[in-house]
Design an enzyme around this catalytic site. Structure first.
Site, PDB file in Angstrom:
ATOM      1  N   SER A  52      70.038  40.764  18.000  1.00 28.85           N
ATOM      2  CA  SER A  52      71.305  40.737  17.267  1.00 28.85           C
ATOM      3  C   SER A  52      72.492  40.962  18.203  1.00 28.85           C
ATOM      4  O   SER A  52      73.620  40.586  17.877  1.00 28.85           O
ATOM      5  CB  SER A  52      71.299  41.805  16.169  1.00 28.85           C
ATOM      6  OG  SER A  52      71.240  43.111  16.720  1.00 28.85           O
ATOM      7  N   HIS A  69      63.163  55.431  26.404  1.00 33.27           N
ATOM      8  CA  HIS A  69      63.610  56.695  25.838  1.00 33.27           C
ATOM      9  C   HIS A  69      63.038  56.953  24.458  1.00 33.27           C
ATOM     10  O   HIS A  69      62.736  58.098  24.094  1.00 33.27           O
ATOM     11  CB  HIS A  69      65.139  56.727  25.797  1.00 33.27           C
ATOM     12  CG  HIS A  69      65.770  55.575  25.079  1.00 33.27           C
ATOM     13  ND1 HIS A  69      66.818  55.713  24.208  1.00 33.27           N
ATOM     14  CD2 HIS A  69      65.506  54.224  25.096  1.00 33.27           C
ATOM     15  CE1 HIS A  69      67.183  54.535  23.743  1.00 33.27           C
ATOM     16  NE2 HIS A  69      66.397  53.617  24.261  1.00 33.27           N
ATOM     17  N   ARG A  70      62.870  55.913  23.662  1.00 32.22           N
ATOM     18  CA  ARG A  70      62.402  56.114  22.291  1.00 32.22           C
ATOM     19  C   ARG A  70      60.907  56.446  22.247  1.00 32.22           C
ATOM     20  O   ARG A  70      60.460  57.181  21.364  1.00 32.22           O
ATOM     21  CB  ARG A  70      62.734  54.913  21.420  1.00 32.22           C
ATOM     22  CG  ARG A  70      64.218  54.570  21.446  1.00 32.22           C
ATOM     23  CD  ARG A  70      64.777  54.153  20.120  1.00 32.22           C
ATOM     24  NE  ARG A  70      66.214  53.893  20.234  1.00 32.22           N
ATOM     25  CZ  ARG A  70      67.156  54.831  20.211  1.00 32.22           C
ATOM     26  NH1 ARG A  70      66.810  56.103  20.075  1.00 32.22           N
ATOM     27  NH2 ARG A  70      68.428  54.514  20.329  1.00 32.22           N
TER      28      ARG A  70
END
Length: 446
Positions: free
Chosen positions: A174, A400-401
């Site tokens: 997106s 990071h997630r």
């Protein structure tokens, strides 16, 4: 911080308040919009992280005046009304997708510019072709690739952005569409009409972009999520001398889930007023786990008066950044969990579906993976057996997630005696969006 971090389980229910960092998505969108506006804007509550520093550094290299104060969490930038000051620059975007896509589109506003862009090895694999093809076909630039076509590194010879009709394939990200929407009102001559070829993903991020554009004075004609998007020509104007950045809703997801893992409740200041970020809808998912959420004066209270552990099926396409938060907790359920709508996450910081599947299997979970989904058949006994002698190491793939999600799982007192059982490799990767995540987590144990 060391190369790995052993997570200490909570010995009692959590309580307290968590001050969350500002949203990365909003911080970098505001920087882009402010830079091409005719205003001087101070971002209040801005995120200071790897991704936003890359954006600030790149804007400074392009000749924009940007001053930041990390202590005050503020960034002041002077807009140049759609002008890119420097005609030449070398920009390094690291693994920051927003910076990579937004800056590429911004550069094309300059007629006669020449810019060399590169990113990290991971960024060199992330999708850029849809954006670059659309800009080049429209005559806004010439792209010379220095490696694989459609990817970093490349040189942009920019020609300015004209009006007319532009088609873009934004199926991979997106951010590709958001980048074009941000620059579209500054097209020269006739208005620019942007249309999508096929579908895009993560519609809430498109809504965020459009909502922020409206705040800066641009309200396009919209033909639904797929366009066409038609813009009048004209400069942006900031809504005021300062712009308040919302707390990061994706970062909030970890602390929304923590009381489910360890019991207790948490207060999340300012999270009750999140409007721009679709990821706040992760609350709806947690409601299926028994979550109760109250809001007072902007502070969100999160607790689980009835902790539910049945699995379910959930389409995460609109809030895909939060799917890892739930997937990491799946071993604590008693029936299978299926997460769908996440094919595009294979092309983000890492192949997130494969990463989560691999690490959950390492914990003894039975995982079924498709191109677009992840199904986990929980097995807590296997997890107990695999970690009874020493903590098990979780690889984070520079994502990071992945690190933060499994960090929350490790807070669960799996063995019932407070023994650590999970170790996070490369916890410093959290610097991308939440540099002090594990410090905040540790502060809640006291």
């Amino acid at each position: 911080m060391n190369d790995s971090l052993i997570i200490q389980p909570f010995s009692k229910p959590v309580s307290g308040s968590v001050q969350l960092p500002g949203s990365k998505s909003i911080t970098n969108r505001t920087l882009a919009l402010a830079a091409i506006s005719g205003s001087k804007v101070t971002l209040e509550g801005a995120l200071f992280s790897e991704d936003t520093r890359i954006m600030v550094d790149s804007l400074q290299k392009l000749g924009f005046s940007v001053q930041d104060d990390e202590t005050a969490k503020s960034i002041t930038i002077e807009g140049r009304s759609g002008t890119i000051p420097n005609a030449e620059a070398e920009l390094y975007v690291g693994n920051a997708g927003t910076a990579a896509r937004f800056l590429t589109a911004l550069l094309c506003l300059r007629d006669g510019g020449c810019y060399d862009l590169d990113g990290s090895p991971a960024m060199r694999e992330r999708p850029m072709r849809g954006l670059l093809d659309a800009l080049e076909k429209h005559g806004a630039c010439k792209v010379t690739y220095k490696g694989k076509d459609g990817h970093f590194p490349f040189t942009l010879e920019t020609k300015g952005l004209s009006g007319g009709y532009l088609e873009v394939d934004a199926s991979a990200s997106s951010q590709i569409l958001s980048a074009l929407l941000i620059v579209a009102p500054l097209a020269e001559g006739e208005p620019l009409i942007v249309n999508i070829l096929g579908e895009t993903v993560s519609h809430p991020f498109i809504d965020m972009t459009l909502g922020m554009m409206e705040q800066f004075g641009e309200d396009p004609e919209i033909g639904g999520h797929t366009g066409p998007f038609k813009f009048r020509c004209g400069p942006y104007t900031a809504p005021g001398a300062s712009y308040q950045i919302e707390p990061d809703a994706t970062a909030a997801s970890y602390f929304m889930a923590l009381p489910w893992v360890v019991g207790g409740e948490l207060l999340l200041p300012k999270c009750g007023h999140i409007e721009l970020q679709g990821d706040i809808r992760f609350l709806d998912v947690l409601g299926q786990l028994g979550g109760s959420f109250d809001e007072e004066s902007g502070t969100l209270q999160v607790k689980y008066p009835h902790r539910l552990i049945d699995g379910f099926t959930q389409n995460f396409n609109p809030i895909s950044d939060t799917f890892l938060t739930l997937a990491a907790l799946s071993p604590l359920l008693n029936t299978e969990l299926t997460i769908t709508g996440i094919a595009h996450t294979r092309k983000q910081e890492t192949d997130r579906i494969a990463a989560m599947a691999t690490e959950l299997e390492k914990l003894g979970q039975n995982v079924t993976e498709t191109e677009d989904s992840l199904t986990v058949h929980p097995d807590v006994e296997a997890m107990i057996a695999l970690t009874k002698d020493a903590p098990l190491g979780i690889d984070t793939y520079h994502d990071h997630r992945v690190a933060m999600s499994f960090g929350i799982l490790g807070c669960y007192d799996l063995h019932g005696d407070g023994r650590p059982w999970l170790e996070i490799h490369n916890p410093a990767c959290c610097a991308k969006t939440f540099p002090n995540f594990f410090d905040v987590l540790e502060s809640l144990r006291s």
